[in-house]
Design an enzyme around this catalytic site. Structure first.
Site, PDB file in Angstrom:
ATOM      1  N   SER A 109       1.640  -7.700  -1.388  1.00 15.89           N
ATOM      2  CA  SER A 109       2.428  -8.624  -0.560  1.00 15.89           C
ATOM      3  C   SER A 109       1.878 -10.042  -0.533  1.00 15.89           C
ATOM      4  O   SER A 109       2.606 -10.980  -0.231  1.00 15.89           O
ATOM      5  CB  SER A 109       2.583  -8.073   0.853  1.00 15.89           C
ATOM      6  OG  SER A 109       1.381  -8.139   1.571  1.00 15.89           O
ATOM      7  N   THR A 119       0.813  -1.212   0.000  1.00 11.91           N
ATOM      8  CA  THR A 119       0.000   0.000   0.000  1.00 11.91           C
ATOM      9  C   THR A 119       0.846   1.262   0.000  1.00 11.91           C
ATOM     10  O   THR A 119       0.453   2.295  -0.546  1.00 11.91           O
ATOM     11  CB  THR A 119      -0.925  -0.032   1.235  1.00 11.91           C
ATOM     12  OG1 THR A 119      -1.890  -1.064   1.023  1.00 11.91           O
ATOM     13  CG2 THR A 119      -1.640   1.280   1.466  1.00 11.91           C
TER      14      THR A 119
HETATM   15  N1  ASP Z   1      -3.323  -3.767   1.897  1.00  9.06           N
HETATM   16  C1  ASP Z   1      -1.966  -4.181   1.792  1.00  9.06           C
HETATM   17  C2  ASP Z   1      -1.014  -3.185   2.414  1.00  9.06           C
HETATM   18  O1  ASP Z   1      -1.382  -2.653   3.412  1.00  9.06           O
HETATM   19  C3  ASP Z   1      -1.570  -4.581   0.456  1.00  9.06           C
HETATM   20  C4  ASP Z   1      -0.390  -5.505   0.510  1.00  9.06           C
HETATM   21  O2  ASP Z   1      -0.168  -6.138   1.537  1.00  9.06           O
HETATM   22  O3  ASP Z   1       0.330  -5.593  -0.489  1.00  9.06           O
HETATM   23  O4  ASP Z   1       0.086  -2.961   2.019  1.00  9.06           O
END
Ligand code: ASP
Length: 333
Positions: free
Chosen positions: A64, A15
């Site tokens: 991720s 994110t």
């Molecule tokens: N929502 C996730 C974040 O906070 C997305 C991820 O883990 O790539 O980064």
């Protein structure tokens, strides 16, 4: 005059460098799949230059949840290379928060250098109103450049708080205070006056003190996690064994209780040579080596979350499948 710290930045996605459709896009940006260009995140935090000499080192940037074991191996190799070439005093890795704690714990067990490695992320995309990633990045650089961070193992820094990679877990889907050490708490703070303060030190061995050296290890053995629920019939456990799992982490109800049908399936798995580690789906607290568990020849996950127990079990299985030895590792790390 003290030399300014040199901090290498490795961006792996998440994110923190995501871009939403507008400033109020706090939830759907991942589906848009848009990211800042290389160098853009650092350029948006010019204050970094007043804290450290930062160098951005290229790596792949992903959501991720798409990270695979090979990415983790590559990350360890890159960290070793940076330190061996003396390019930095500390490393900051940006990472998606969804699986951040798994990467952090893997590095905590396998990086064989004692200079600081700090993982940061964000709960709001770079385009959001009140985006948290810029300050998290700055705090991470402060922590990575602080001499007192050396020898602390891999650290996770978000929301001003410094956590040990072993203890921290994501506890809420959207809140900026999502990362918590639950029973074990944080190690310290990257505080608002710019100081890096530790109040605790991790006691469990990590990094240079562990027996897990990836040199000569090609990959991790398959370890699956099976979560218990009312009426679970063990089909998932049989499927894991059929798929070639060398280990299973059972995330049981309460203090680590699978259903009777799962119990029977786990016994079948054990008889087939699969190592069974009993954890819990509760989210905090230990599972213990009860007499019953001992009799069955299963190990207990201590207070590791099931997905962290998977990492420890997979690393353990690169060295042994002896149950007592595996239990020793869970008691140690
Ligand atoms: N929502 C996730 C974040 O906070 C997305 C991820 O883990 O790539 O980064």
């Amino acid at each position: 005059m003290e030399r300014r710290p040199r901090v290498a930045l490795i961006f792996t996605g998440g994110t923190i460098d995501s871009v939403g459709v507008d400033r109020l896009d706090l939830a759907f940006y991942i589906e848009a799949g848009k990211r800042l260009e290389d160098g853009e995140l650092v350029a948006r935090v010019p204050e970094l230059a007043s804290i450290a000499d930062v160098e951005e080192i290229p790596f792949r940037r992903l959501p991720s949840q798409s990270i695979k074991d090979q990415d983790l191996f590559d990350l360890v190799a890159l960290i070793h290379q940076i330190f061996d070439e003396d390019r930095a005093d500390g490393v900051v890795i940006t990472h998606g928060t969804n699986t951040l704690e798994e990467t952090a714990y893997f590095l905590h067990l396998t990086v064989k250098r004692d200079r600081p490695v700090v993982i940061v992320g964000a709960m709001r995309p770079s385009s959001a109103i009140s985006a948290d990633g810029y300050l998290n990045l700055l705090s991470g650089v402060r922590v990575a450049g602080a001499p007192q961070s050396r020898g602390m193992g891999v650290l996770v820094v978000l929301n001003d708080t410094i956590h040990s990679a072993r203890d921290v877990t994501k506890t809420a889907t959207y809140r900026v205070e999502t990362f918590q050490g639950r029973d074990l708490g944080p190690l310290g703070y990257a505080d608002n006056d710019g100081r890096v303060l530790f109040y605790h030190r991790p006691l469990r061995p990590h990094t240079t003190e562990t027996e897990f050296d990836l040199a000569g290890v090609d990959g991790l053995p398959r370890v699956d996690i099976v979560v218990s629920y009312l009426g679970a019939d063990g089909v998932m456990i049989d499927a894991a064994v059929a798929a070639g799992a060398r280990g299973i982490v059972s995330a049981g109800t309460g203090a680590g209780r699978p259903t009777p049908a799962e119990d029977a399936a786990l016994d079948r798995a054990k008889a087939a040579g699969t190592v069974v580690v009993q954890g819990t789906r509760v989210g905090s607290g230990r599972t213990v080596t009860s007499p019953g568990l001992k009799r069955k020849g299963w190990s207990a996950a201590d207070n590791l979350q099931p997905w962290k127990a998977r990492i420890l079990l997979a690393l353990g299985l690169t060295r042994t499948s002896d149950v007592d030895e595996i239990q020793r590792m869970f008691d140690t790390y």
